[in-house]
Design a protein around this motif. Structure first.
Motif, PDB file in Angstrom:
ATOM      1  N   SER A 131      22.922 -35.094 -13.954  1.00  0.00           N
ATOM      2  CA  SER A 131      23.986 -34.691 -13.249  1.00  0.00           C
ATOM      3  C   SER A 131      24.927 -33.566 -13.867  1.00  0.00           C
ATOM      4  CB  SER A 131      24.952 -35.739 -12.892  1.00  0.00           C
ATOM      5  OG  SER A 131      26.464 -35.200 -12.192  1.00  0.00           O
ATOM      6  N   GLU A 146      25.290 -29.365 -12.864  1.00  0.00           N
ATOM      7  CA  GLU A 146      26.800 -28.772 -12.905  1.00  0.00           C
ATOM      8  C   GLU A 146      26.871 -27.303 -13.688  1.00  0.00           C
ATOM      9  OE1 GLU A 146      29.433 -31.678 -13.771  1.00  0.00           O
ATOM     10  OE2 GLU A 146      29.100 -33.089 -12.072  1.00  0.00           O
ATOM     11  N   THR A 147      26.165 -27.670 -15.005  1.00  0.00           N
ATOM     12  CA  THR A 147      25.980 -26.554 -15.864  1.00  0.00           C
ATOM     13  C   THR A 147      25.264 -25.376 -15.378  1.00  0.00           C
ATOM     14  OG1 THR A 147      26.474 -28.363 -17.674  1.00  0.00           O
ATOM     15  CG2 THR A 147      25.999 -26.014 -18.375  1.00  0.00           C
ATOM     16  N   ASN A 172      35.560 -30.467 -17.008  1.00  0.00           N
ATOM     17  CA  ASN A 172      35.639 -30.066 -15.512  1.00  0.00           C
ATOM     18  C   ASN A 172      36.652 -29.254 -15.006  1.00  0.00           C
ATOM     19  OD1 ASN A 172      33.255 -31.297 -15.187  1.00  0.00           O
ATOM     20  ND2 ASN A 172      33.993 -33.294 -14.493  1.00  0.00           N
TER      21      ASN A 172
END
Length: 460
Positions: free
Chosen positions: A188, A192-193, A410
């Motif tokens: 996950s 995202e990265t 985040n």
């Protein structure tokens, strides 16, 4: 053309045969659902060592029967037929009044015997007195008691090995769950990265850093799966389970090790150990061996009797005529008195006395060693529980650090490196926690063995 078709049909036939043979070889595994108590009960019935220990008891029972038979009447029958192609000649002097004046020789050959002879008889022997007989009979019964203690010792060893293998399967299953969770988490983060990198908010090195962490986590998962398979195969071997069976464990580690049970173990006094029974029985056997060798100085008394019928004839047809058969019988008592044997019995007696001293020393040492074993097992369990508590706290702290690093990342106030480092620390803390958990389980089994309570609750 015909040969080509025949060749093609042959290939098809062999292909079908190979497919059928492969289908027969690859059979679906049957799943056996077991909890710990059921697993131990199954092992005690099917483990090779446990089965051999039961068979050894049966062997000892036959030894008792064999020793008892030596004091019972021994009855044997004999039957024989002899044929003399050339009957032996006996020479007599050729002198009056039985000489033959027409024979110029000074001896007369006389044939004593017939061409055919036969005999049938029954022989009976009965021991009247033998001091070693009763000692040997008692020793056989004592040996049977020793095999029963050996069986208990083997069962304890089986239980110990099965428990450790069982806990190994459970711990490796937990490793797989944690590795899968870690892989899901890092996947996950990697997605995202990658999205942030494509949007221009992160550098390519951040993606690579997480990709490396993802690869390490995947390798850890593969190692956990391999360790789980190996531990399950080891458990199957300890159980004596056929290859076409799989095992499904229906318990968790938390259910098997409540805190109150572990606390009770740490204050429990040791029970009687079967190793002491084995040593005491060996001591008794050596004492009986000493009595046996001493009894060899005593005389023995035996009764013997026989009844025979013998017959003879010059031809085979006359051999079995009743007028050619005669009876004979004998009853006797014999005594054997030992006088001198080169001091061999004296040497055996001396050896027995030295062996008794050795066994007494071993008995004293075993008692001291059992107490030390209990003390050491309790200390090891206490230390492992402390380490487990520390590792559990470290794992919770590592999870907290990771959660905070992820939130900061985040929100854009934390770096990608902090998240990767926190994730690596979390994985390391999980590995350390599971290692400490397994060490604690093994220490618990070792303490149960030292206390002599491995079999408690299995056959309830």
């Amino acid at each position: 053309m015909f040969k080509s078709k025949l060749y093609l049909l042959t290939i098809v036939a062999f292909s079908l045969f190979n497919v059928d043979a492969f289908a027969q070889d690859v059979q679906p595994l049957e799943t056996l659902q077991l909890n710990l108590k059921e697993t131990l009960a199954y092992a005690l019935e099917n483990n090779v060592d446990a089965k051999n220990a039961k068979l050894e008891i049966m062997v000892s029972q036959t030894t008792i029967k064999e020793e008892t038979a030596a004091g019972l009447p021994q009855l044997n029958g004999t039957v024989g037929i002899n044929y003399n192609p050339l009957v032996q000649v006996v020479f007599l002097p050729n002198e009056p009044p039985f000489g033959d004046p027409t024979n110029p020789s000074d001896v007369i050959p006389a044939r004593f015997g017939v061409n055919y002879s036969a005999n049938a008889g029954v022989n009976l022997t009965q021991m009247i007195f033998d001091g070693s007989f009763f000692v040997g009979l008692r020793a056989a019964k004592t040996y049977k008691a020793l095999t029963e203690y050996d069986k208990i010792k083997v069962e304890n060893d089986v239980i110990e090995n099965v428990k450790k293998a069982y806990f190994g399967v459970l711990v490796n299953a937990e490793r797989i769950k944690l590795s899968q969770a870690n892989l899901t988490r890092i996947d996950s983060l990697l997605e995202e990265t990658k999205a942030l990198n494509q949007a221009g908010f992160t550098e390519k090195v951040d993606v690579s850093r997480i990709q490396v962490q993802r690869n390490n986590t995947f390798s850890q998962l593969k190692r956990s799966i391999t360790a789980y398979d190996i531990s399950k195969q080891l458990l199957k071997i300890q159980l004596g389970l056929p290859k076409n069976y799989d095992i499904l464990i229906t318990e968790t580690l938390a259910e098997l090790n409540p805190a109150e049970d572990i606390a009770a173990l740490q204050v429990m006094e040791g029970a009687h150990r079967v190793e002491m029974d084995q040593l005491e029985t060996n001591l008794e056997l050596t004492q009986l061996d000493l009595k046996y060798n001493t009894s060899q100085y005593m005389p023995t008394l035996d009764l013997s009797a026989n009844f025979n019928r013998s017959g003879a004839g010059d031809s085979f047809s006359t051999l079995f005529k009743s007028i050619n058969w005669f009876s004979s019988s004998m009853i006797g008592v014999s005594m054997n008195i030992p006088i001198f044997d080169g001091l061999s019995k004296s040497a055996r007696i001396q050896r027995n006395r030295i062996q008794l001293q050795q066994l007494e020393n071993q008995k004293f040492y075993l008692g001291q060693n059992i107490q030390l074993e209990i003390y050491q097992a309790k200390q090891n369990l206490a230390n492992d529980l402390e380490v487990l508590a520390v590792q559990r706290e470290s794992m919770a702290l590592a999870q907290e650090v990771y959660d905070i690093s992820k939130i900061k990342y985040n929100e854009g106030v934390g770096s990608n490196l902090e998240v990767v480092e926190a994730d690596a620390a979390l994985i390391e803390s999980e590995i350390n926690y599971l290692g400490a958990l397994y060490d604690g389980l093994i220490s618990k089994v070792d303490l149960e063995k030292a206390l002599g309570i491995l079999k408690e609750g299995i056959t309830d």
